[in-house]
Write an enzyme that holds these catalytic residues in place. Structure first.
Site, PDB file in Angstrom:
ATOM      1  N   ALA A 168      48.302   8.969   8.860  1.00 21.26           N
ATOM      2  CA  ALA A 168      48.431   9.715  10.115  1.00 21.26           C
ATOM      3  C   ALA A 168      48.594   8.722  11.253  1.00 21.26           C
ATOM      4  O   ALA A 168      48.321   7.530  11.097  1.00 21.26           O
ATOM      5  CB  ALA A 168      47.188  10.579  10.337  1.00 21.26           C
ATOM      6  N   LYS A 169      49.014   9.247  12.382  1.00 25.27           N
ATOM      7  CA  LYS A 169      49.253   8.383  13.555  1.00 25.27           C
ATOM      8  C   LYS A 169      48.029   7.568  13.940  1.00 25.27           C
ATOM      9  O   LYS A 169      48.139   6.423  14.365  1.00 25.27           O
ATOM     10  CB  LYS A 169      49.681   9.244  14.749  1.00 25.27           C
ATOM     11  CG  LYS A 169      51.172   9.503  14.774  1.00 25.27           C
ATOM     12  CD  LYS A 169      51.682   9.588  16.203  1.00 25.27           C
ATOM     13  CE  LYS A 169      51.686   8.215  16.832  1.00 25.27           C
ATOM     14  NZ  LYS A 169      52.407   8.100  18.090  1.00 25.27           N
TER      15      LYS A 169
END
Ligand code: GLU
Length: 317
Positions: A250-251
């Protein structure tokens, strides 16, 4: 008949909820390689029926282009295709293959864990979080009563199967649960499973390559496609990118988007090299284009394990 003669296509279908990260880009590269190496067209579809972040769609397209992927024809947006989804749902309603459901999420949870589940629908209760069938057999009067109460309704499939088997190029024969899946959400918008099946069929997609988190969705989608009279597609569910805790990348895991990596001096070409190396399609530091990878691409030789990404120690290319 070859894929070219069949006029088939593969696709990449991101949800424009943010920037694509390395895992998304790797899946896109794989979808492109599967499609182009079999002479298929390659389509991009924006799955923008929920989770839309303004500006994300054009940035995603720019990132795909930046790593050298090309696609055929205009990018389709699901939000512009409501009539197509409505027609499919109507055809199921006309055949008594859909019913109105007034349950809230909470009611579904409670029904699924109730000690005396509906005996007319035993096999689905609680299985894989499947819908327990509460609204399946409502009488017309009960439906009218719930409507009069102002309860919003979804439409669900009246599934005639509880399991369905798909053939996956990487996973082999995969059997998974089918349930009374939502066709139209109670906010009136077409549900993900319905939209995917309708779009793949309408766009001539006959090859679906995507992350293996969606493998368990394939049986219900293939079953729905069969009810809609659509031909089966070829599936390849590919390993995901995970962080060092083995959670989906994920970011928040660090510099994992092209923009983040550009700020660290890594170009899109560097990133493509990194993705190719992670797939065993390029040597460390080798500069490649997607087209260079086509003759090297062999689905049977793809890594079967997730790609563990540690942004702090990504190899330089
Ligand atoms: N839009 C879905 C996602 O971004 C992919 C759906 C699909 O490939 O069928 O996770």
């Amino acid at each position: 008949m070859s894929a070219t003669e069949s006029g088939g296509a593969g696709r990449f279908a991101p949800s424009p909820s943010g920037d694509l990260h390395l895992g998304n880009l790797r899946t896109a590269l794989l979808a492109w390689l599967f499609a182009r190496s079999t002479g298929r067209g390659f389509l991009v579809r924006m799955e923008d029926l929920d989770r839309v972040r303004p500006g994300a769609a054009p940035r995603q397209l720019a990132d795909l282009a930046a790593i050298g992927l090309d696609w055929d024809g205009p990018v389709v947006q699901q939000s512009a295709r409501t009539p197509l989804y409505d027609a499919a749902i109507s055809s199921l309603i006309d055949r008594d293959l859909a019913y109105e459901c007034f349950c809230t999420r909470r009611e579904i949870r409670e029904a699924a864990s109730a000690p005396h589940p509906d005996p007319s629908f035993p096999q689905r209760i609680g299985a894989d979080g499947a819908y327990p069938g509460t609204c399946r057999s409502l009488t017309a009067a009960q439906v009218a009563e719930r409507r009069a109460d102002g309860r919003p309704s979804a439409w669900r499939l009246r599934a005639g199967a509880t399991r369905w088997t798909v053939d996956d190029e990487l996973a082999g024969a995969f059997t998974g649960a089918v349930d009374d899946l939502v066709l139209r959400r109670n906010d009136g918008v077409a549900a993900y499973n319905l939209a995917v099946v309708v779009d793949d069929a309408a766009q001539g997609v006959d090859q679906v390559v995507r992350g293996d988190d969606l493998l368990t969705s394939a049986p219900r989608q293939a079953y729905l496609a069969s009810l809609l009279g659509r031909p089966p597609v070829a599936y390849a569910h590919v390993p995901l990118a995970l962080n060092t805790h083995r959670q989906r990348l994920a970011k928040r895991d660090g510099a994992v988007t092209l923009t983040d990596l550009a700020a660290l001096g890594r170009s899109a070409v560097d990133v493509l090299g990194l993705l190719a190396a992670s797939l065993g399609l390029a040597g460390p530091g080798e500069r490649v284009t997607p087209t260079d990878l086509l003759p090297r691409f062999d689905p049977a030789a793809l890594p079967r394990d997730p790609w563990i990404v540690d942004p702090a120690t990504l190899p330089t290319v």
